[in-house]
Motif scaffolding. Structure first.
Motif, PDB file in Angstrom:
ATOM      1  N   PHE A 257       0.826  -1.214   0.000  1.00  0.00           N
ATOM      2  CA  PHE A 257       0.000   0.000   0.000  1.00  0.00           C
ATOM      3  C   PHE A 257       0.859   1.262   0.000  1.00  0.00           C
ATOM      4  O   PHE A 257       0.502   2.259  -0.620  1.00  0.00           O
ATOM      5  N   ASP A 258       1.977   1.234   0.700  1.00  0.00           N
ATOM      6  CA  ASP A 258       2.840   2.416   0.736  1.00  0.00           C
ATOM      7  C   ASP A 258       3.389   2.748  -0.643  1.00  0.00           C
ATOM      8  O   ASP A 258       3.535   3.919  -0.992  1.00  0.00           O
ATOM      9  N   ASP A 259       3.688   1.716  -1.435  1.00  0.00           N
ATOM     10  CA  ASP A 259       4.175   1.942  -2.801  1.00  0.00           C
ATOM     11  C   ASP A 259       3.080   2.558  -3.672  1.00  0.00           C
ATOM     12  O   ASP A 259       3.350   3.446  -4.474  1.00  0.00           O
ATOM     13  N   ILE A 260       1.868   2.081  -3.504  1.00  0.00           N
ATOM     14  CA  ILE A 260       0.738   2.605  -4.290  1.00  0.00           C
ATOM     15  C   ILE A 260       0.448   4.049  -3.881  1.00  0.00           C
ATOM     16  O   ILE A 260       0.204   4.907  -4.728  1.00  0.00           O
ATOM     17  N   ARG A 261       0.484   4.324  -2.598  1.00  0.00           N
ATOM     18  CA  ARG A 261       0.160   5.668  -2.110  1.00  0.00           C
ATOM     19  C   ARG A 261       1.212   6.696  -2.489  1.00  0.00           C
ATOM     20  O   ARG A 261       0.907   7.875  -2.621  1.00  0.00           O
ATOM     21  N   SER A 262       2.450   6.263  -2.693  1.00  0.00           N
ATOM     22  CA  SER A 262       3.513   7.221  -3.010  1.00  0.00           C
ATOM     23  C   SER A 262       3.611   7.534  -4.503  1.00  0.00           C
ATOM     24  O   SER A 262       4.156   8.566  -4.883  1.00  0.00           O
TER      25      SER A 262
ATOM     26  N   PRO B 202       1.725   8.630  -7.816  1.00  0.00           N
ATOM     27  CA  PRO B 202       0.427   9.175  -8.252  1.00  0.00           C
ATOM     28  C   PRO B 202      -0.198   8.408  -9.420  1.00  0.00           C
ATOM     29  O   PRO B 202      -1.416   8.230  -9.459  1.00  0.00           O
ATOM     30  N   THR B 203       0.613   7.941 -10.351  1.00  0.00           N
ATOM     31  CA  THR B 203       0.066   7.203 -11.492  1.00  0.00           C
ATOM     32  C   THR B 203      -0.525   5.872 -11.053  1.00  0.00           C
ATOM     33  O   THR B 203      -1.641   5.513 -11.447  1.00  0.00           O
ATOM     34  N   LEU B 204       0.219   5.158 -10.251  1.00  0.00           N
ATOM     35  CA  LEU B 204      -0.260   3.863  -9.764  1.00  0.00           C
ATOM     36  C   LEU B 204      -1.493   4.043  -8.881  1.00  0.00           C
ATOM     37  O   LEU B 204      -2.434   3.239  -8.937  1.00  0.00           O
ATOM     38  N   ARG B 205      -1.505   5.112  -8.086  1.00  0.00           N
ATOM     39  CA  ARG B 205      -2.667   5.389  -7.232  1.00  0.00           C
ATOM     40  C   ARG B 205      -3.906   5.672  -8.078  1.00  0.00           C
ATOM     41  O   ARG B 205      -4.991   5.167  -7.799  1.00  0.00           O
TER      42      ARG B 205
ATOM     43  N   PRO C 101      -6.206   3.222  -1.362  1.00  0.00           N
ATOM     44  CA  PRO C 101      -4.986   3.849  -1.873  1.00  0.00           C
ATOM     45  C   PRO C 101      -4.788   5.315  -1.484  1.00  0.00           C
ATOM     46  O   PRO C 101      -3.799   5.922  -1.891  1.00  0.00           O
ATOM     47  N   THR C 102      -5.675   5.901  -0.719  1.00  0.00           N
ATOM     48  CA  THR C 102      -5.535   7.320  -0.369  1.00  0.00           C
ATOM     49  C   THR C 102      -4.413   7.519   0.653  1.00  0.00           C
ATOM     50  O   THR C 102      -4.014   6.590   1.344  1.00  0.00           O
ATOM     51  N   LYS C 103      -3.937   8.769   0.751  1.00  0.00           N
ATOM     52  CA  LYS C 103      -2.771   9.056   1.591  1.00  0.00           C
ATOM     53  C   LYS C 103      -3.075   9.068   3.084  1.00  0.00           C
ATOM     54  O   LYS C 103      -2.224   8.736   3.888  1.00  0.00           O
ATOM     55  N   ASN C 104      -4.278   9.489   3.482  1.00  0.00           N
ATOM     56  CA  ASN C 104      -4.615   9.487   4.915  1.00  0.00           C
ATOM     57  C   ASN C 104      -6.084   9.117   5.083  1.00  0.00           C
ATOM     58  O   ASN C 104      -6.828   8.986   4.123  1.00  0.00           O
TER      59      ASN C 104
ATOM     60  N   THR D  36     -19.631   6.136   2.355  1.00  0.00           N
ATOM     61  CA  THR D  36     -18.847   6.755   3.425  1.00  0.00           C
ATOM     62  C   THR D  36     -18.439   5.737   4.477  1.00  0.00           C
ATOM     63  O   THR D  36     -17.294   5.753   4.955  1.00  0.00           O
ATOM     64  N   ILE D  37     -19.347   4.851   4.824  1.00  0.00           N
ATOM     65  CA  ILE D  37     -19.002   3.799   5.788  1.00  0.00           C
ATOM     66  C   ILE D  37     -17.930   2.898   5.209  1.00  0.00           C
ATOM     67  O   ILE D  37     -16.998   2.486   5.909  1.00  0.00           O
ATOM     68  N   GLY D  38     -18.018   2.575   3.919  1.00  0.00           N
ATOM     69  CA  GLY D  38     -16.965   1.794   3.279  1.00  0.00           C
ATOM     70  C   GLY D  38     -15.637   2.518   3.301  1.00  0.00           C
ATOM     71  O   GLY D  38     -14.576   1.916   3.443  1.00  0.00           O
ATOM     72  N   GLY D  39     -15.676   3.838   3.163  1.00  0.00           N
ATOM     73  CA  GLY D  39     -14.461   4.630   3.208  1.00  0.00           C
ATOM     74  C   GLY D  39     -13.761   4.607   4.548  1.00  0.00           C
ATOM     75  O   GLY D  39     -12.578   4.913   4.648  1.00  0.00           O
ATOM     76  N   LEU D  40     -14.472   4.222   5.586  1.00  0.00           N
ATOM     77  CA  LEU D  40     -13.858   4.097   6.904  1.00  0.00           C
ATOM     78  C   LEU D  40     -12.843   2.954   6.962  1.00  0.00           C
ATOM     79  O   LEU D  40     -12.093   2.840   7.934  1.00  0.00           O
ATOM     80  N   ALA D  41     -12.817   2.106   5.946  1.00  0.00           N
ATOM     81  CA  ALA D  41     -11.840   1.024   5.918  1.00  0.00           C
ATOM     82  C   ALA D  41     -10.417   1.563   5.919  1.00  0.00           C
ATOM     83  O   ALA D  41      -9.492   0.918   6.398  1.00  0.00           O
ATOM     84  N   ARG D  42     -10.234   2.767   5.406  1.00  0.00           N
ATOM     85  CA  ARG D  42      -8.907   3.379   5.378  1.00  0.00           C
ATOM     86  C   ARG D  42      -8.396   3.639   6.794  1.00  0.00           C
ATOM     87  O   ARG D  42      -7.197   3.659   7.041  1.00  0.00           O
ATOM     88  N   VAL D  43      -9.299   3.820   7.744  1.00  0.00           N
ATOM     89  CA  VAL D  43      -8.892   4.023   9.131  1.00  0.00           C
ATOM     90  C   VAL D  43      -8.210   2.771   9.677  1.00  0.00           C
ATOM     91  O   VAL D  43      -7.297   2.842  10.496  1.00  0.00           O
ATOM     92  N   LEU D  44      -8.623   1.609   9.188  1.00  0.00           N
ATOM     93  CA  LEU D  44      -8.089   0.342   9.692  1.00  0.00           C
ATOM     94  C   LEU D  44      -6.738  -0.020   9.103  1.00  0.00           C
ATOM     95  O   LEU D  44      -5.978  -0.768   9.694  1.00  0.00           O
ATOM     96  N   VAL D  45      -6.442   0.499   7.894  1.00  0.00           N
ATOM     97  CA  VAL D  45      -5.208   0.084   7.211  1.00  0.00           C
ATOM     98  C   VAL D  45      -4.224   1.223   7.186  1.00  0.00           C
ATOM     99  O   VAL D  45      -4.490   2.298   6.812  1.00  0.00           O
TER     100      VAL D  45
END
Length: 109
Positions: free
Chosen positions: A4-9, A11-14, A46-49, A100-109
């Protein structure tokens, strides 16, 4: 293996990952409402935060609502769908809330 860190860093892959996640999420949502949760989660990963992840999930909900409204217009059912009262409110609220609830998955990862 790509992490995930590679994808987030990168921009094209993200962008490619988000596009693929949108396609998969809309495809699953076409068959079942749980696809709205899955799509929101996939788009947020894949979002940054976590704040952008929640916003990406909400954006997926808006996109799925627009796709649904476009289908209603295409089939000539948009005006009757708007005249259904409380069902119309649910028709608008469900994709927004589930995305929006699905988007909360980013909090877990």
């Amino acid at each position: 293996m790509i992490r995930f860190d590679d994808i987030r860093s990168d921009p094209t892959l993200r962008s490619l990952t988000v596009g693929f996640a949108v396609a998969v999420g809309l495809g699953i949502a076409w068959m079942h409402w749980a696809g709205l949760l899955v799509g929101g989660a996939l788009v947020s990963l894949p979002t940054k935060n976590w704040k952008r992840g929640i916003l990406a999930g909400f954006g997926f909900g808006v996109l799925s609502l627009l796709v649904f409204a476009g289908l209603l217009v295409y089939y000539g059912s948009f005006v009757p769908a708007l005249e259904m009262g409380r069902v119309t409110a649910l028709m608008v609220a469900i994709p927004l809330v589930l995305g929006t609830i699905g988007g909360l998955a980013r909090v877990l990862v």
